[in-house]
Design a protein around this motif. Sequence first.
Motif, PDB file in Angstrom:
ATOM      1  N   TRP A  16      -6.904  -1.311   0.749  1.00  0.00           N
ATOM      2  CA  TRP A  16      -7.094  -1.656   2.078  1.00  0.00           C
ATOM      3  C   TRP A  16      -8.372  -0.636   2.682  1.00  0.00           C
ATOM      4  CZ3 TRP A  16      -7.601   1.786   6.385  1.00  0.00           C
ATOM      5  CH2 TRP A  16      -7.560   1.272   7.543  1.00  0.00           C
ATOM      6  N   ARG A  20     -10.965  -4.105   2.858  1.00  0.00           N
ATOM      7  CA  ARG A  20     -10.084  -4.931   3.566  1.00  0.00           C
ATOM      8  C   ARG A  20     -10.804  -6.187   4.063  1.00  0.00           C
ATOM      9  NH1 ARG A  20     -10.541   0.088   5.987  1.00  0.00           N
ATOM     10  NH2 ARG A  20     -11.859   0.210   7.634  1.00  0.00           N
ATOM     11  N   ASN A  74     -11.490   6.503   7.052  1.00  0.00           N
ATOM     12  CA  ASN A  74     -10.522   5.627   6.523  1.00  0.00           C
ATOM     13  C   ASN A  74      -9.328   6.844   6.240  1.00  0.00           C
ATOM     14  OD1 ASN A  74     -11.199   2.921   6.398  1.00  0.00           O
ATOM     15  ND2 ASN A  74     -12.619   3.593   4.968  1.00  0.00           N
ATOM     16  N   PHE A  77      -5.985   7.119   8.232  1.00  0.00           N
ATOM     17  CA  PHE A  77      -4.934   5.973   7.846  1.00  0.00           C
ATOM     18  C   PHE A  77      -4.473   5.953   6.738  1.00  0.00           C
ATOM     19  CE2 PHE A  77      -8.445   4.181  10.707  1.00  0.00           C
ATOM     20  CZ  PHE A  77      -7.540   3.319  11.665  1.00  0.00           C
ATOM     21  N   ARG A  82      -2.775   7.837  10.992  1.00  0.00           N
ATOM     22  CA  ARG A  82      -2.858   6.734  11.920  1.00  0.00           C
ATOM     23  C   ARG A  82      -2.278   5.440  11.174  1.00  0.00           C
ATOM     24  NH1 ARG A  82      -8.677   5.745  14.206  1.00  0.00           N
ATOM     25  NH2 ARG A  82      -7.084   4.139  15.560  1.00  0.00           N
ATOM     26  N   PRO A  83      -1.621   4.618  11.915  1.00  0.00           N
ATOM     27  CA  PRO A  83      -1.063   3.489  11.315  1.00  0.00           C
ATOM     28  C   PRO A  83      -2.109   2.493  10.567  1.00  0.00           C
ATOM     29  CG  PRO A  83      -0.702   3.237  13.668  1.00  0.00           C
ATOM     30  CD  PRO A  83      -1.289   4.523  13.239  1.00  0.00           C
ATOM     31  N   ILE A  84      -1.656   1.894   9.608  1.00  0.00           N
ATOM     32  CA  ILE A  84      -2.547   0.719   8.981  1.00  0.00           C
ATOM     33  C   ILE A  84      -1.846  -0.619   9.549  1.00  0.00           C
ATOM     34  CG2 ILE A  84      -2.937  -0.453   7.072  1.00  0.00           C
ATOM     35  CD1 ILE A  84      -3.231   2.182   5.170  1.00  0.00           C
ATOM     36  N   PRO A  85      -2.798  -1.486  10.037  1.00  0.00           N
ATOM     37  CA  PRO A  85      -2.119  -2.699  10.511  1.00  0.00           C
ATOM     38  C   PRO A  85      -1.359  -3.394   9.440  1.00  0.00           C
ATOM     39  CG  PRO A  85      -4.361  -2.432  11.045  1.00  0.00           C
ATOM     40  CD  PRO A  85      -4.210  -1.312  10.235  1.00  0.00           C
ATOM     41  N   SER A  86      -0.121  -3.818   9.796  1.00  0.00           N
ATOM     42  CA  SER A  86       0.764  -3.996   8.872  1.00  0.00           C
ATOM     43  C   SER A  86       0.370  -5.449   8.027  1.00  0.00           C
ATOM     44  CB  SER A  86       2.278  -4.467   9.689  1.00  0.00           C
ATOM     45  OG  SER A  86       2.013  -5.384  10.685  1.00  0.00           O
ATOM     46  N   ARG A  87      -0.218  -6.456   8.648  1.00  0.00           N
ATOM     47  CA  ARG A  87      -0.716  -7.700   8.120  1.00  0.00           C
ATOM     48  C   ARG A  87      -1.813  -7.426   7.092  1.00  0.00           C
ATOM     49  NH1 ARG A  87      -1.573 -12.493  11.754  1.00  0.00           N
ATOM     50  NH2 ARG A  87       0.581 -12.801  11.089  1.00  0.00           N
ATOM     51  N   GLU A  88      -2.637  -6.505   7.354  1.00  0.00           N
ATOM     52  CA  GLU A  88      -3.768  -5.935   6.514  1.00  0.00           C
ATOM     53  C   GLU A  88      -3.121  -5.256   5.408  1.00  0.00           C
ATOM     54  OE1 GLU A  88      -6.771  -3.671   8.619  1.00  0.00           O
ATOM     55  OE2 GLU A  88      -7.030  -5.502  10.116  1.00  0.00           O
TER      56      GLU A  88
END
Length: 145
Positions: A16, A20, A74, A77, A82-88
């Motif tokens: 990611w 990404r 990064n 994350f 910090r949250p990583i976007p779930s779709r990514e």
Amino acid sequence: MPVTEKDRDVLARTLWAEARGEGLAGQIAVAWTIRNRVDMDIHNDGQPDWWGEGYTGVCLKPWQFSCWNKNDPNFPFLSGARPIPSREFAQARIAADHVVDGKQPDPTGGATHYYATTMPKPPAWSIAAKQTLRLGHHIFFSEVK
């Protein structure tokens, strides 16, 4: 060496952060670079190699994948701050699982190194290395000296 859930998670987080924006094919290529390091025994001696053992060891080896450096943007994350976007992250996990499980062939020709073309200048090690693939914003190499 068995592959653990932690190995898969660390590999997906690395993909990611490192690729990404490259889509699934680019993430698979980066994952194969990591797998090639995991699978390689540099001196054919059965001893641990300098860049780490297993997926977690290779990904977290200091200064090998800059996304894990504490000063990298990064890192918050990857560390969970910090949250990583779930779709990514789901796509990165698919790439990780495909490579770990051998569902995708190695598009890199055995590469163990790569760099992003967005860097201001190519790294010194790339001058004597054999380029195996250019995909998206990454150039992949084997036989790095």
